[in-house]
Write an enzyme that holds these catalytic residues in place. Structure first.
Site, PDB file in Angstrom:
ATOM      1  N   ARG A 159       0.659  -1.283   0.001  1.00 51.61           N
ATOM      2  CA  ARG A 159      -0.117   0.031   0.185  1.00 51.61           C
ATOM      3  C   ARG A 159       1.091   1.225   0.138  1.00 51.61           C
ATOM      4  NH1 ARG A 159      -3.519  -3.380   4.035  1.00 51.61           N
ATOM      5  NH2 ARG A 159      -1.477  -3.956   4.555  1.00 51.61           N
ATOM      6  N   ARG A 180       7.898  -8.800  -4.186  1.00 53.06           N
ATOM      7  CA  ARG A 180       7.833 -10.577  -4.424  1.00 53.06           C
ATOM      8  C   ARG A 180       6.823 -10.917  -5.237  1.00 53.06           C
ATOM      9  NH1 ARG A 180       7.380 -12.344   1.718  1.00 53.06           N
ATOM     10  NH2 ARG A 180       6.068 -10.304   1.499  1.00 53.06           N
ATOM     11  N   ILE A 239      12.543   3.711   3.806  1.00 52.43           N
ATOM     12  CA  ILE A 239      11.460   4.214   5.128  1.00 52.43           C
ATOM     13  C   ILE A 239      11.059   2.810   5.440  1.00 52.43           C
ATOM     14  CG2 ILE A 239      10.874   6.187   4.367  1.00 52.43           C
ATOM     15  CD1 ILE A 239       8.316   4.928   2.882  1.00 52.43           C
ATOM     16  N   ALA A 240      11.456   1.553   5.200  1.00 52.49           N
ATOM     17  CA  ALA A 240      11.180   0.508   5.636  1.00 52.49           C
ATOM     18  C   ALA A 240      11.454   0.005   6.892  1.00 52.49           C
ATOM     19  CB  ALA A 240      11.339  -0.720   4.672  1.00 52.49           C
ATOM     20  N   ARG A 241      12.713  -0.596   7.259  1.00 52.14           N
ATOM     21  CA  ARG A 241      12.936  -0.991   8.303  1.00 52.14           C
ATOM     22  C   ARG A 241      14.446  -1.253   8.341  1.00 52.14           C
ATOM     23  NH1 ARG A 241       9.221  -0.247  10.492  1.00 52.14           N
ATOM     24  NH2 ARG A 241       7.799  -1.531  11.708  1.00 52.14           N
ATOM     25  N   GLU A 270      18.582   0.695  15.262  1.00 55.08           N
ATOM     26  CA  GLU A 270      18.194   1.943  16.029  1.00 55.08           C
ATOM     27  C   GLU A 270      17.690   1.642  17.532  1.00 55.08           C
ATOM     28  OE1 GLU A 270      15.147   2.236  12.858  1.00 55.08           O
ATOM     29  OE2 GLU A 270      13.746   2.385  14.260  1.00 55.08           O
ATOM     30  N   HIS A 288      12.956   7.761  12.592  1.00 53.03           N
ATOM     31  CA  HIS A 288      11.721   6.781  12.364  1.00 53.03           C
ATOM     32  C   HIS A 288      10.681   7.351  12.543  1.00 53.03           C
ATOM     33  CE1 HIS A 288      10.638   2.205  12.647  1.00 53.03           C
ATOM     34  NE2 HIS A 288       9.736   2.896  12.146  1.00 53.03           N
ATOM     35  N   ILE A 289      10.212   8.535  11.913  1.00 50.92           N
ATOM     36  CA  ILE A 289       8.916   9.300  11.933  1.00 50.92           C
ATOM     37  C   ILE A 289       7.842   9.435  10.940  1.00 50.92           C
ATOM     38  CG2 ILE A 289       9.975  10.974  13.800  1.00 50.92           C
ATOM     39  CD1 ILE A 289      10.529  12.788  11.324  1.00 50.92           C
TER      40      ILE A 289
HETATM   41  C1  DGY Z   1       5.315   1.299  11.148  1.00 52.36           C
HETATM   42  O1  DGY Z   1       4.109   1.218  11.549  1.00 52.36           O
HETATM   43  O2  DGY Z   1       5.745   0.208  10.869  1.00 52.36           O
HETATM   44  C2  DGY Z   1       6.034   2.248  11.164  1.00 52.36           C
HETATM   45  O3  DGY Z   1       7.365   1.971  11.000  1.00 52.36           O
HETATM   46  C3  DGY Z   1       6.295   2.673  12.803  1.00 52.36           C
HETATM   47  O4  DGY Z   1       6.943   1.658  13.432  1.00 52.36           O
END
Ligand code: DGY
Length: 328
Positions: A159, A180, A239-241, A270, A288-289
């Site tokens: 999404r 994937r 912006i993932a992990r 982090e 992480h915002i």
């Molecule tokens: C999420 O919702 O996965 C954001 O990264 C906040 O942790």
């Protein structure tokens, strides 16, 4: 025994949201910024029927070992790599997350980071704050890279990835993606995106945005070898992990200027940030915002609370992850 079900709120939430939960539940809450140690978390979970947690709480076999009454752990987060879902399912604990409510805010932020890295916005601000803006220049002021009419490569087309693709269309970008699973023709059309393999994406994209969930499979999905495929003029946004990018390899590439710039919202280990990244000017760093607008964070807390209430009322939580528990 108390008449109200007992719940744990493991991280600080909005006071009014906490007060609402206290009307229905006996709440143990941690309203500090301190994260529970694994022992503290296990001890708290031993005494409650439900818990609201954030990505900082690892819910695994150890955390669940004394949790005899626990029915649900509701993550206030869409990503749930902090959950060992098989262990939760084996313990009969429902796992939920907060999809949809953060899609647009997170996609906005991904786009903002891409613009900031390409147009050197934070670097320029530092330049001004250091008093270095003493003259105007056509060729020496921080010169950036365009976004409009360039190629946007998105890795992870869920999404949020699709939200970023749609924003790219507004900038006249040529959107390519890797995922994937390939999207349906209809969904590809809606975001004007063309499927390519990962290597092609890395070679062709002017701006690469990562939005894949973290798993053993996506660990260091982008390392030195992948960065070497990118254009020297390209930017990389995560912006993932943390852990999806090899941060040490990224720092080395940015230092050697083998890519133009990067922007990170997430980091390996982090809230610690790789010290080499902190030394660089061609990177934008955010804590992480991506989903952190008040409206969206409230919606996330609200959805997590609805998941928890449903499970404790014997109803199916709206965003149940381990749906097999419901079918049993
Ligand atoms: C999420 O919702 O996965 C954001 O990264 C906040 O942790």
């Amino acid at each position: 025994m108390s008449a109200k079900p007992r719940i744990l709120v493991a991280r600080a939430i909005f006071p009014d949201a906490l007060a609402k939960l206290e009307e229905s539940f006996e709440v143990q809450s941690n309203q500090t910024d301190e994260v529970f140690s694994p022992d503290q978390l296990r001890n708290h979970l031993a005494n409650v029927e439900g818990a609201l947690v954030f990505g900082s709480e690892r819910i695994d076999q150890n955390a669940l070992s004394d949790a005899k009454h626990l029915k649900i752990v509701a993550n206030i987060s869409v990503g749930y790599n902090n959950f060992d879902v098989p262990a939760m399912t084996a313990a009969g604990v429902m796992a939920t997350n907060t999809p949809d409510v953060l899609t647009d805010s997170t996609a906005d932020f991904g786009f903002a980071l891409m613009m900031a890295a390409a147009r050197r916005i934070t670097e320029s601000e530092h330049w001004i704050r250091k008093g270095q803006w003493d003259k105007m220049s056509i060729v020496y002021n921080p010169l950036g890279m365009d976004l409009h009419h360039t190629t946007l490569g998105i890795i992870g087309m869920g999404r949020i990835g699709q939200g970023i693709a749609k924003r790219g269309l507004g900038f006249g970008m040529n959107v390519i993606y890797n995922n994937r699973k390939r999207l349906s023709t209809e969904d590809e059309k809606a975001c004007g995106a063309r499927y390519v393999d990962k290597e092609t994406l890395l070679r062709e994209a002017d701006h690469v945005v990562l939005v894949v969930p973290y798993s053993a499979e996506s660990h260091h999905l982008i390392g030195a070898k992948e960065i070497a495929l990118m254009k020297p003029t390209a930017t990389l946004v995560n912006i993932a992990r943390g852990g999806i990018v090899d941060d040490a390899a990224l720092a080395a590439a940015l230092k050697a200027k083998t890519i133009f710039a990067a922007a990170l919202d997430v980091y390996e280990g982090e809230p610690k940030v790789h010290p080499e990244l902190l030394k660089l000017s061609n990177i934008v760093l955010a804590p992480h915002i991506a989903s952190a607008t008040e409206k969206t964070r409230r919606a996330m807390v609200d959805l997590a609370a609805r998941n928890l209430r449903a499970a404790l009322a014997g109803e199916k939580p709206p965003s149940l992850i381990n749906t097999e528990l419901w079918q049993k």
